[in-house]
Design a protein around this motif. Sequence first.
Motif, mmCIF file in Angstrom:
data_model
loop_
_atom_site.group_PDB
_atom_site.id
_atom_site.type_symbol
_atom_site.label_atom_id
_atom_site.label_comp_id
_atom_site.label_asym_id
_atom_site.label_seq_id
_atom_site.Cartn_x
_atom_site.Cartn_y
_atom_site.Cartn_z
ATOM 1 N N THR A 3 0.840 -1.133 -0.216
ATOM 2 C CA THR A 3 -0.056 -0.062 0.079
ATOM 3 C C THR A 3 0.669 1.271 0.059
ATOM 4 N N THR A 5 1.053 5.749 -0.690
ATOM 5 C CA THR A 5 0.118 6.953 -0.655
ATOM 6 C C THR A 5 0.468 8.112 -1.856
ATOM 7 N N ASP A 7 -0.267 11.723 -3.113
ATOM 8 C CA ASP A 7 -1.083 12.975 -3.079
ATOM 9 C C ASP A 7 -2.424 12.605 -2.218
ATOM 10 N N GLY A 8 -1.996 12.025 -1.111
ATOM 11 C CA GLY A 8 -3.030 11.798 -0.207
ATOM 12 C C GLY A 8 -4.061 10.678 -0.409
ATOM 13 N N LYS A 9 -3.714 10.044 -1.804
ATOM 14 C CA LYS A 9 -4.908 8.905 -1.926
ATOM 15 C C LYS A 9 -4.026 7.502 -1.756
ATOM 16 N N THR A 10 -4.550 6.789 -1.336
ATOM 17 C CA THR A 10 -4.090 5.269 -0.967
ATOM 18 C C THR A 10 -4.272 4.444 -2.067
ATOM 19 N N GLU A 12 -3.350 0.494 -3.541
ATOM 20 C CA GLU A 12 -2.763 -1.044 -3.525
ATOM 21 C C GLU A 12 -2.075 -1.383 -4.681
ATOM 22 N N VAL A 71 5.062 7.328 0.730
ATOM 23 C CA VAL A 71 4.501 8.334 0.703
ATOM 24 C C VAL A 71 5.058 9.571 -0.463
ATOM 25 N N ARG A 73 4.306 12.468 -3.262
ATOM 26 C CA ARG A 73 3.900 13.597 -3.792
ATOM 27 C C ARG A 73 4.251 14.027 -5.346
#
Length: 505
Positions: A3, A5, A7-10, A12, A71, A73
């Motif tokens: 998993t 992330t 831009d804040g979206k999770t 899989e 994470v 961006r």
Amino acid sequence: MVTITVDGKTIETEDGALLIEVLLANGINIPHFCYHPALGKDGNCRMCMVEIEGSKRPQIACDTPAKEGMVIRTKGESIERVKRSILELELINHPIDCPICDQAGECSLQNYYMDVGLYDSRLDTPKVHGKKHEDLGANVVLDQERCVLCTRCVRFTSNITKTHELGVLQRNDHSVISTFPGTKLSNPYAMNVIDLCPVGALTSKDFRFHKRVWFLEPAEAICDGCARGCSLYVDHHRDKYKDDIIYRYRPRFNDDVNGYFICDYGRLNYKKENENRLLNAYIRGMESEFEYAKLKLERIIKRYGAKTLIVLSSNLSLEEYYRFKKLSTKLNLELNAYDNNIDEKFGDDFLKKNDKTANRKAVELLEIPHTLSELEASLKDKEFVMLVGRSDFNIINNLNYKGSIGVLCSHDFQQKDKLDIVFPIVSHTGRAGSFINCDGFVQFSQCEIKKDILSAKILDLLASILNDGIVTCEDVWEKGLGDEPFLKSIHFDLLQTKSQKIEML
């Protein structure tokens, strides 16, 4: 699976998957030049930079594997500044010739530039110039000044065709793409570099300066150049007061059949759709009114009945073959689909097949007689032979047939005056239909370009003769075609979006 992330979206995804592929698969726009799904990563353009939490500096997404807990961006002031700087480097020597560039309207550099909004040039030294409109061979024209050195074209000739005509020559800011000295770009798939090029450096000599791309309307079709049946786009446009013209074929991605590519022969095959079209019906060599000739044709077929032999082209659609079988049963006439269009020098181990027909597999599966001996035997007691989708009636004459001959075809030919009836039908890109390729994949061609030529669709003609109102491909599937044993696993509604393989093959 891991998993991450973005831009804040999770999201899989698979552990170790290339980050750029994950982003693109999830609809996240990430600028890139050198990466291409068929060519893999190269890591030279640096356009796909992303911020990864915990890393000291931005990383290129095309060479970064996905890991648990990442994470990422793709937006923000810091990463936007990096992208803007890289794009500025790409533009330092790029010519400002978008108004005359064939790639304008479908250019990645143009799109990324508009996204970034870097409108002021800081260059105070002369641009480095390269060769303009250099003919590389194989219908490909090079403009070295527009090149962003993504090397997609080089890797295509190196990894896909393995012909190695292209390379990066010279050094530093004088590096250019070119053919190696004394060579020409000459492989049978060379024009694919035009589609691969993300900018206007490689353009088609055939399409060059013919039409702005934003005027073109794409239609999904199947190539009828050989038994591979590549998926393609038919780009066409109707100017005011003029007929609809096809300007080019482009490959349409189909992982089952042709991937991202088509051969140059198939790509240039669009020309026959515009040229030498049969414009009139003829009865015994004389021009005839379209509707009168249509009624005459129907009367002839019904009058001769069992004394009729219909010789079908191997380029007709699955639906058309099925309907001819219905006609054969109702009127007790015979069918044959003998087609000797085999070229032993044409095929290769990539996409091209020696069988230059589009639907021979459908003929075999529908058990329509298709051998020369069967054709010769069928001719013995026939008084009328009708050729459909083909005009090579000499093959009938060579078998010493002396009766009446009719032809239903889309293109003009010589010796029309020797035939009882010649009737114009819609060409390949004017009628929808299903095709079964050499590997057993069923594909549906949705292309139905309407031209200002009085011609009939085969399904319309058969519906009129059979008087049953079945005129669409969907009707044909619902009224029996879908019940054929070899099509039990095929769903017509899914054919609109994806090819399906016949399980029994």
